[in-house]
Design an enzyme around this catalytic site. Structure first.
Site, PDB file in Angstrom:
ATOM      1  N   PRO A   1       0.842  -1.207   0.000  1.00 18.55           N
ATOM      2  CA  PRO A   1       0.000   0.000   0.000  1.00 18.55           C
ATOM      3  C   PRO A   1       0.873   1.251   0.000  1.00 18.55           C
ATOM      4  CG  PRO A   1      -0.690  -1.534   1.723  1.00 18.55           C
ATOM      5  CD  PRO A   1       0.610  -2.035   1.180  1.00 18.55           C
ATOM      6  N   GLU A   2       0.598   2.149  -0.937  1.00 18.01           N
ATOM      7  CA  GLU A   2       1.326   3.404  -0.994  1.00 18.01           C
ATOM      8  C   GLU A   2       0.387   4.533  -0.585  1.00 18.01           C
ATOM      9  OE1 GLU A   2       3.519   3.821  -4.595  1.00 18.01           O
ATOM     10  OE2 GLU A   2       4.394   1.837  -4.440  1.00 18.01           O
TER      11      GLU A   2
END
Ligand SMILES: [Zn+2]
Length: 281
Positions: free
Chosen positions: A2-3
């Site tokens: 997840p960014e």
């Protein structure tokens, strides 16, 4: 992993529903990256405030039910999704599975962290400005959407650095939240070769770079994040950013902007995709 866009999509999907929720219980699964740091019973009766994001961390304020008796009115939980985590809020979540390692049972449903690789974390802190939260957030760079962060500041932060611009952006100490996909896309949008030394970027190019980074991240947030690693936001919506990528994952394909060929190189053990035609040093 997840960014920033995925974390922001998560925050936006949970914030309204969690605001005002009262904690009724906590369930812990296997250990996460760091211990919770508080006895779970101490969370009972606390009320959730506005869910915030800083970099890839989320901050859930949890104030005591009786403000006069609350010794830590600014306390809360700092959450990180790690490599593979996702958060979900459900009225009837069902039995926890083998990868569900944290649950906050509240009056608005159960907030559940599912994290197969367990690099994620849920950490209690007496305040956002107190340790451990302060320590974990100390070295983060500027927020890309912070209007106070200007191209001039980006230029100043990069000046004198000999590292390639891609590595500097990935490190997150100048500006946070730009992971591999988004950095590759933003550099393409800005016409900057990822191998360019930070210190050689002119002020106008820094201006184009910051604008490109903001556009790229904003577009990813609009699309609900990227689905490269099974990312799903709290509504189970899958992102579509990867379908729009112009260079990432497109080695050997034709650049939509200049007709050049997309190349792949490895920088600091990470794949970098760029167009040799329209991205210059
Ligand atoms: Zn090109």
């Amino acid at each position: 992993m997840p960014e920033l866009p995925e974390v922001e999509v998560t925050r936006a999907s949970l914030a309204d529903r969690l605001q005002g929720a009262q904690v009724r219980g906590v369930r812990l699964g296997k250990p996460l990256r760091w211990p919770l740091g508080v006895a779970p019973e101490q969370l009972h009766g606390r009320q959730a405030g506005t869910l915030l994001r800083r970099g890839k961390y989320l901050w859930l304020p949890l104030a005591g039910s009786d403000p006069a008796a609350d010794a830590t009115p600014g306390a809360g939980l700092l959450l990180h999704l790690g490599m593979s985590g996702s958060l979900n809020l459900a009225d009837t979540p069902g039995e926890p599975g083998p990868h569900d390692h944290f649950e906050l049972h509240t009056s608005r449903g159960t907030l559940r962290l599912t994290d197969p690789r367990r690099f994620g974390a849920v950490v209690w802190s007496d305040a956002l400005q107190a340790d451990p939260a302060a320590k974990l957030l100390a070295n983060l760079g500027a927020e890309p959407f912070d209007p106070a962060f200007t191209p001039l500041q980006l230029h100043a932060a990069l000046r004198g650095r000999r590292t390639p611009i891609k590595a500097a952006l990935l490190a997150g100490d100048v500006v946070v939240g730009a992971g591999n996909i988004y950095v590759s896309e933003a550099l393409h949008r800005a016409g900057i070769d990822p191998r360019t030394r930070c210190g050689s970027l002119s002020r106008p190019r820094c201006e184009r770079l910051l604008a490109a980074l903001r556009l790229t991240l904003a577009r990813a947030i609009d699309l609900g994040g990227s689905t490269l690693r099974d990312f799903k936001d709290a509504h189970g919506m899958a992102g579509a950013f990867q379908d729009e990528a112009l260079v990432y994952g497109r080695e050997g394909q034709t650049c939509a902007r200049c007709g050049g060929t997309i190349r792949r190189i490895v920088q600091a053990q990470r794949s970098t995709y760029f167009c040799g035609g329209c991205q210059r040093r």
